[in-house]
Scaffold this active site. Structure first.
Site, mmCIF file in Angstrom:
data_model
loop_
_atom_site.group_PDB
_atom_site.id
_atom_site.type_symbol
_atom_site.label_atom_id
_atom_site.label_comp_id
_atom_site.label_asym_id
_atom_site.label_seq_id
_atom_site.Cartn_x
_atom_site.Cartn_y
_atom_site.Cartn_z
ATOM 1 N NE ARG A 319 -7.145 4.443 -5.745
ATOM 2 C CZ ARG A 319 -6.751 5.570 -4.851
ATOM 3 N NH1 ARG A 319 -7.097 6.421 -4.509
ATOM 4 N NH2 ARG A 319 -5.339 6.232 -5.179
ATOM 5 C CD GLU A 411 -10.895 10.829 -5.375
ATOM 6 O OE1 GLU A 411 -9.868 10.914 -4.581
ATOM 7 O OE2 GLU A 411 -11.605 9.470 -6.348
ATOM 8 C CG ASP A 439 -7.151 13.433 -6.739
ATOM 9 O OD1 ASP A 439 -7.128 13.451 -7.302
ATOM 10 O OD2 ASP A 439 -7.179 11.869 -6.711
ATOM 11 C CG ASP A 610 -1.185 9.929 -4.817
ATOM 12 O OD1 ASP A 610 -1.316 11.203 -4.561
ATOM 13 O OD2 ASP A 610 -2.208 9.383 -4.111
#
Length: 700
Positions: A319, A411, A439, A610
């Site tokens: 990613r 997202e 997100d 996160d």
């Protein structure tokens, strides 16, 4: 930081050391033409990257003004859609099409199973995740609360072990039933003379086991009568091993704290170790030094006497970061930082050449592809930008067009609302769409920041737009032809210690037609694999594609608390919950550079946190501040109360720096800024403030 000149760029020494000292020589590539190509790409794409970010700001400003002008008016779905079309936020849905992606590995296109996401900066975690392709069902059941209660302390508990064996054999009865009787009744070691109900499920034999296949996933039943478990089993079965994490995303984005050239080089270096197959990590466990490396493939003797190789590791994605951030790893000719996402695309693809050229110890993609997940793109124009960027990276590396595949994270609100057009923009290389609930929620709050106060955080999960978002993601993906060509994914189970709950709830993901979903650990991947044996995902997709796709109206209805008021106690509880989660994550990010970890929540339950979870908490508090639900003094008091609690939760960590009683450390300052300056952060992202404070912490 020391820089060296390369093709008009200033490149930080750690990046020079990695690229010129470790990456290019093994590929037999010269440094000078490589850096010239990098400079040309940056010269072309950096200005466009900045323009796209400016478009985000312009759209948000117009949305803010529209909401301010409508203060006190109820939500009007038709008016909202008209306005968003007028400003170009919504575009016309493209005519029906089918993606044309080719050369996609089975793990992505034709199999259904769990997916891990792992921080690229932690080599031990990366190795654990890559090796999670196979997992012991016995260990997963015994060592977690999957059976309904946590494992007992102390030595092996025979009664619990018997329950584990019974549960595993019940699974075998469902996934690989015998022609006659139950696995629990089996007395003949090694299945001699034993027939399966479906003989085609039998794959072959390993040194100590028999391998079967169900719903595309392999199961190995291990026979070892000399093993402590096998010796107590009538058939000598010592374990049931499941094919679990089919794929793993090695993450350079939300789960890492990479703020400078040193951090970036460390993350890229671990990706290099994976592609070369030589990544290793030595650590101390139980007072003993251990070295972890990548797992070997599994070899199975098939009935015709030939050998079949089963891959021993997850298929690896990487990613990259999104379009927002820049990095001091490379400075442009004018002294400004290079777009981090552009550099990630170049460097991670360059490293991917080790796999494509067969230069590593193991192969990653049998289909000859490089898999990059691209997060936080806003709408089809930004997706098209990524497609063109990957084009020129392929040209730089002399790769056939569309060798670099892309995973699109759904997202951000503008992507959700224009998902067909986003997929259309990358239709020749897309291999993945995924709903990022966390997100997506942060972006929902920020987009509607001026519309009014939002409901309490826990209530957002039950609002209409969430259901529409999840259903539309699958339906649109199927309508665009992703089934059999790409992954349709679902989000993370955040509580790694609550496996019984996960087993009860996460079956909903394959039931929706998603052929992958995120789990927080290799053990969780093994348990989540049970869901893909219980549900034939591709059969579900064939059913779901016939269902009408939900419309835009619920998706564009923000989770506003229209007419709602809360008591002082409710407001304090909500602020405390947000502040505790925010501080528990930020203090590790700023002081220790930990981008993802199991953080105790306000009830001392460990949750994987996160930047996405941080985005929700900070934006929620900023929203309530803006609309007078709470006062600055109340927020400050909550932050201080929860700083004391977070200090206590981390009291056993020798590297931890307490925030109380001074409340003047960089971590606490960063947390305050994320709330009090939250409404002004582009799209509510936390990265700019986190990077600023982390760099200050590193400099000290």
């Amino acid at each position: 930081m020391t820089y060296q000149a390369r093709a008009g760029l200033s490149v930080a020494r750690p990046v020079i050391d990695l690229i010129e000292g470790e990456v290019l020589p093994g590929l037999n590539l010269e440094a000078a033409p490589f850096w010239r190509g990098v400079a040309e790409i940056l010269a072309r794409f950096a200005p466009e990257n900045r323009r796209l970010l400016a478009v985000r700001d312009q759209m948000q400003a117009r949305i803010d003004a529209w909401h301010e002008a409508r203060q006190g008016l109820p939500h009007d779905a038709a008016a909202t859609e008209r306005f968003l079309r007028e400003i170009g936020y919504l575009i016309e849905t493209p005519q029906p099409f089918t993606i044309a992606t080719e050369n996609v590995d089975d793990e992505v296109a034709r199999m259904a199973g769990p997916q891990l996401v792992v921080p690229a900066l932690n080599a031990r975690f990366v190795l654990n995740a890559a090796n999670a392709r196979w997992g012991s069902l016995y260990d997963a059941l015994y060592g977690t609360d999957a059976l309904g209660e946590p494992p007992p302390p102390g030595p092996y508990d025979a009664a619990r072990g018997a329950r584990v064996v019974a549960r595993a054999k019940a699974f075998l009865d469902q996934a690989a039933p015998l022609a006659d009787g139950s696995w629990a009744d089996l007395r003949d070691p090694h299945l001699n003379g034993i027939a399966l109900k479906e003989p085609a499920q039998y794959v072959g034999a390993t040194d100590k086991g028999r391998v079967f296949r169900h719903h595309g996933l392999h199961i190995e039943v291990v026979f070892d009568p000399d093993h402590p478990i096998g010796t107590t089993d009538p058939a000598g079965i010592s374990d049931v091993v499941l094919e679990a994490a089919l794929s793993t995303i090695v993450d350079l984005e939300d789960s890492v704290a990479a703020v400078d050239a040193e951090d970036k080089a460390a993350g890229w270096r671990n990706w290099l170790g994976l592609m070369r197959g030589d990544l290793s990590e030595t650590f101390v466990k139980g007072g003993r030094a251990m070295t972890r490396t990548l797992a070997d493939d599994r070899r199975v003797m098939v009935p015709d006497g030939t050998e079949r190789v089963l891959k021993g590791r997850s298929l690896l994605f990487v990613r990259n970061v999104g379009h927002l951030m820049t990095t001091p790893a490379v400075l442009l000719a004018d002294g400004s930082e290079a777009p981090e996402g552009v550099l990630d695309a170049i460097v991670t693809s360059l490293i991917g050449l080790y796999d494509l050229r067969g230069l590593g110890r193991f192969g990653n993609s049998a289909a000859g592809s490089i898999y990059i997940v691209k997060p936080k793109m806003h709408g089809p124009e930004e997706c098209a930008f990524t497609d063109r960027l990957f084009d020129v990276v392929e040209d730089l590396l002399d790769l056939p067009r569309h060798t670099i595949k892309v995973g699109v994270m759904d997202e951000e609100r503008r992507t959700s609302a224009n998902l067909e057009a986003c997929i259309r923009s990358v239709k020749d290389r897309i291999v993945f769409i995924n709903t990022g609930f966390l997100d997506r929620t942060g972006d929902e709050i920020h987009t509607a920041m001026k519309a009014g106060p939002v409901v309490r955080k826990a209530e957002i999960k039950s609002t209409d737009w969430i259901a529409a978002y999840e259903a539309r993601n699958v339906a649109i993906g199927l309508n665009c032809g992703l089934s059999g060509r790409a992954q349709i994914g679902k989000g993370m189970w955040a509580a790694p210690d609550r496996m019984a709950e996960m087993l009860g709830q996460k079956i909903a993901h394959p039931m929706t037609g998603a052929n992958t979903a995120w789990v927080p650990s290799p053990t969780a991947a093994t348990l989540h694999a049970l869901h893909y044996h219980a549900v034939d995902v591709f059969a579900r997709q064939a059913e779901i594609v016939k269902i009408e796709t939900p419309g835009l109206e619920p998706l564009l209805t923000p989770p506003l608390a229209t007419g709602r008021t809360w008591s002082a106690a409710e407001i304090e509880t909500e602020l405390d919950n947000n502040a505790q989660g925010l501080l528990g994550y930020v203090v590790r990010w700023i002081d220790q550079g930990v981008g993802c970890s199991k953080v105790p929540d306000i009830h001392d339950i460990g949750l994987m946190e996160d930047r996405a979870t941080l985005r929700i908490s900070s934006q929620h508090m900023a929203n309530w501040l803006m609309h007078g639900v709470c006062t600055p003094d109340q927020v400050e008091a909550a932050l201080r109360r929860m700083a004391i609690k977070v200090d206590a939760q981390n009291a056993d960590d020798p590297a931890y720096r307490p925030m109380a009683p001074g409340f003047d450390g960089l971590a606490f300052q960063a947390a305050r800024a994320l709330v009090f300056d939250g409404a002004d952060q582009q799209n509510g992202y936390t990265e700019p403030l986190l990077h600023t404070f982390r760099r200050r912490a590193k400099s000290q």
